[in-house]
Scaffold this active site. Structure first.
Site, PDB file in Angstrom:
ATOM      1  N   ASP A  74      44.367-113.543 -11.217  1.00 16.72           N
ATOM      2  CA  ASP A  74      43.494-114.297 -12.139  1.00 16.72           C
ATOM      3  C   ASP A  74      42.257-113.474 -12.485  1.00 16.72           C
ATOM      4  OD1 ASP A  74      45.214-116.466 -11.799  1.00 16.72           O
ATOM      5  OD2 ASP A  74      44.086-117.210 -10.065  1.00 16.72           O
ATOM      6  N   ASP A  90      32.980-117.684 -10.177  1.00 16.44           N
ATOM      7  CA  ASP A  90      33.905-117.528  -9.036  1.00 16.44           C
ATOM      8  C   ASP A  90      33.293-116.586  -8.015  1.00 16.44           C
ATOM      9  OD1 ASP A  90      37.119-117.382 -10.748  1.00 16.44           O
ATOM     10  OD2 ASP A  90      36.325-118.897  -9.370  1.00 16.44           O
ATOM     11  N   GLU A 140      40.280-117.206  -1.401  1.00 16.17           N
ATOM     12  CA  GLU A 140      41.250-116.926  -2.465  1.00 16.17           C
ATOM     13  C   GLU A 140      40.867-115.661  -3.203  1.00 16.17           C
ATOM     14  OE1 GLU A 140      41.316-119.099  -6.246  1.00 16.17           O
ATOM     15  OE2 GLU A 140      43.498-119.088  -6.120  1.00 16.17           O
ATOM     16  N   GLU A 141      39.567-115.361  -3.246  1.00 17.39           N
ATOM     17  CA  GLU A 141      39.087-114.232  -4.058  1.00 17.39           C
ATOM     18  C   GLU A 141      39.190-112.898  -3.350  1.00 17.39           C
ATOM     19  OE1 GLU A 141      38.546-116.881  -7.068  1.00 17.39           O
ATOM     20  OE2 GLU A 141      38.585-114.696  -7.110  1.00 17.39           O
ATOM     21  N   ASP A 170      38.666-121.832  -0.983  1.00 13.43           N
ATOM     22  CA  ASP A 170      38.787-121.473  -2.397  1.00 13.43           C
ATOM     23  C   ASP A 170      37.412-121.733  -2.984  1.00 13.43           C
ATOM     24  OD1 ASP A 170      41.028-122.452  -5.152  1.00 13.43           O
ATOM     25  OD2 ASP A 170      39.284-121.122  -5.043  1.00 13.43           O
ATOM     26  N   LEU A 224      35.886-121.493  -5.884  1.00 11.43           N
ATOM     27  CA  LEU A 224      35.730-122.266  -7.121  1.00 11.43           C
ATOM     28  C   LEU A 224      37.103-122.405  -7.773  1.00 11.43           C
ATOM     29  CD1 LEU A 224      33.190-123.553  -8.159  1.00 11.43           C
ATOM     30  CD2 LEU A 224      32.918-121.706  -9.775  1.00 11.43           C
ATOM     31  N   ASP A 225      37.746-123.545  -7.468  1.00 14.46           N
ATOM     32  CA  ASP A 225      39.095-123.761  -8.005  1.00 14.46           C
ATOM     33  C   ASP A 225      38.991-124.392  -9.395  1.00 14.46           C
ATOM     34  OD1 ASP A 225      42.132-124.132  -7.522  1.00 14.46           O
ATOM     35  OD2 ASP A 225      41.376-126.040  -8.305  1.00 14.46           O
ATOM     36  N   GLU A 249      44.158-124.450  -0.326  1.00 16.52           N
ATOM     37  CA  GLU A 249      44.209-125.505  -1.352  1.00 16.52           C
ATOM     38  C   GLU A 249      45.029-126.694  -0.834  1.00 16.52           C
ATOM     39  OE1 GLU A 249      45.718-123.403  -4.841  1.00 16.52           O
ATOM     40  OE2 GLU A 249      43.717-122.752  -5.421  1.00 16.52           O
TER      41      GLU A 249
END
Ligand code: P6P
Length: 336
Positions: free
Chosen positions: A67, A73, A96-97, A118, A120-121, A282
């Site tokens: 992404d 983010d 996640e990043e 996560d 900033l989902d 998540e």
């Protein structure tokens, strides 16, 4: 559902009172939750002003999921990291990043907890002012105390979580979390910078009025998924016809269904054979929250909380929400 008592309870006081219920508690988990509250307030302040400062738009980098990383983010990721990494509460964290987990360096104080998050989902919604969220999952370390923490500390089934929750940057900023003693929601009062108890002991309705799924994937679904979505759309046997509500932001969709009742599905499909959403930071934390509120969450076959992770950014199909709706869908998916 709202707090009808006249007393105003801040999240800090609530956490303190919850800790008192556990004489053996050291306060480390409470302090980690406070750290996450601080991160939430800082992220919320920036999300609320994102249109006014040079923080919108892509950062030009790509995360492990492929992404395009949004500036917000990256900001959220660093804010959570800086709020917890050297406080001595955790031994390792994974985002996640970030491709790999980040163990606390040997020269820094390390605690007994593991943070998966996560930051900033739903970040694709940032630039169009749609609700987004932060999701967090907390485990206890399983590797020996005096060594350096490792990926093994992160790869634990959701059932082992000691706490989980999310922050929803919606029409108001809410923090919803559980430590296994029910689910409690706090609304940020920005005028005093405090999260105040607004939704004590959240219970999700057994059957819900909403179904949430990206129906543009219809032709990529299996016939079983098509059958289930058609049943939610038109009613079928025990299932009442439901209203479609799909924001495209996981935390917002799951939160609405948690409060009002309903089911969210992101099934495997021809493009995402393992599903799109991530298990560890998540699906698993949201599954703990929803189960603690009386709902259910499966991967279409078994409870999300029982899935043994194999790798950090592992994907999973997700069916989550009101117990009767999840049971119906899972029964159809699992039927021979
Ligand atoms: P689709 C947002 O990018 C996200 O990760 C979740 O927040 C959301 O539920 C899902 O993807 C939406 O995916 O394929 O429907 O756009």
């Amino acid at each position: 559902m709202h707090n009808t008592s006249t007393s105003v309870i801040t999240i800090e006081r609530f956490i303190m009172e919850q800790e008192r219920l556990h004489p053996e508690a050291t306060g480390e988990l409470s302090n980690l939750l406070y750290d996450l509250c601080l991160a939430a307030k800082i992220i919320s302040r920036h999300v609320r002003r994102a249109g006014l400062t040079d923080i919108l738009g892509g950062s030009g980098t790509i995360n492990v999921s492929g992404d395009l990383q949004q500036k917000l983010d990256m900001f959220a990721n660093e804010t959570v990291r800086h709020s917890v990494q050297h406080t001595g509460r955790i031994c390792i964290m994974a985002s996640e990043e970030d491709r790999e987990p980040v163990p606390v360096p040997q020269d820094k104080p390390a605690g007994k907890y593991v943070l998966l998050y996560d930051p900033l989902d739903g970040s694709a919604n940032i630039d169009v002012n749609v609700s987004i969220g932060t999701i967090f999952s907390i485990h206890k370390r399983v590797t020996p105390k005096h060594g350096t923490a490792a990926a093994k500390d992160c790869l634990q089934p959701g059932r082992k979580q000691v706490a989980a929750g999310y922050i929803l940057y919606g029409s108001s900023t809410m923090l919803v979390y559980t430590t296994g003693q029910g689910v409690h929601g706090f609304t940020l009062d920005p005028t005093i910078g405090e999260f105040l108890l607004s939704h004590p002991d959240i219970r999700t309705p057994d059957g819900g009025k909403y179904y949430s799924v990206n129906e543009s994937n219809w032709n990529k679904w299996t016939p079983a998924v098509q059958h289930v979505v058609a049943a939610f759309k038109n009613g079928d046997g025990p299932v009442q016809a439901k209203n479609a509500r799909y924001i495209g932001s996981l935390v917002a969709d799951v939160h609405r269904n948690l409060i009002s009742g309903g089911i969210f599905l992101y099934p495997a499909d021809a493009r995402n054979p393992q599903g799109k959403l991530r298990l560890l930071y998540e699906a698993a934390p949201l599954a703990l929250v929803v189960e603690q509120a009386g709902g259910a969450a499966t991967d279409g076959k078994r409870p999300i909380l029982d899935v043994i992770p194999g790798e950090l950014h592992q994907k999973t199909p997700l069916v989550i929400g009101s117990k009767a709706d999840v049971a119906f869908a899972t029964a159809v998916f699992g039927a021979p």
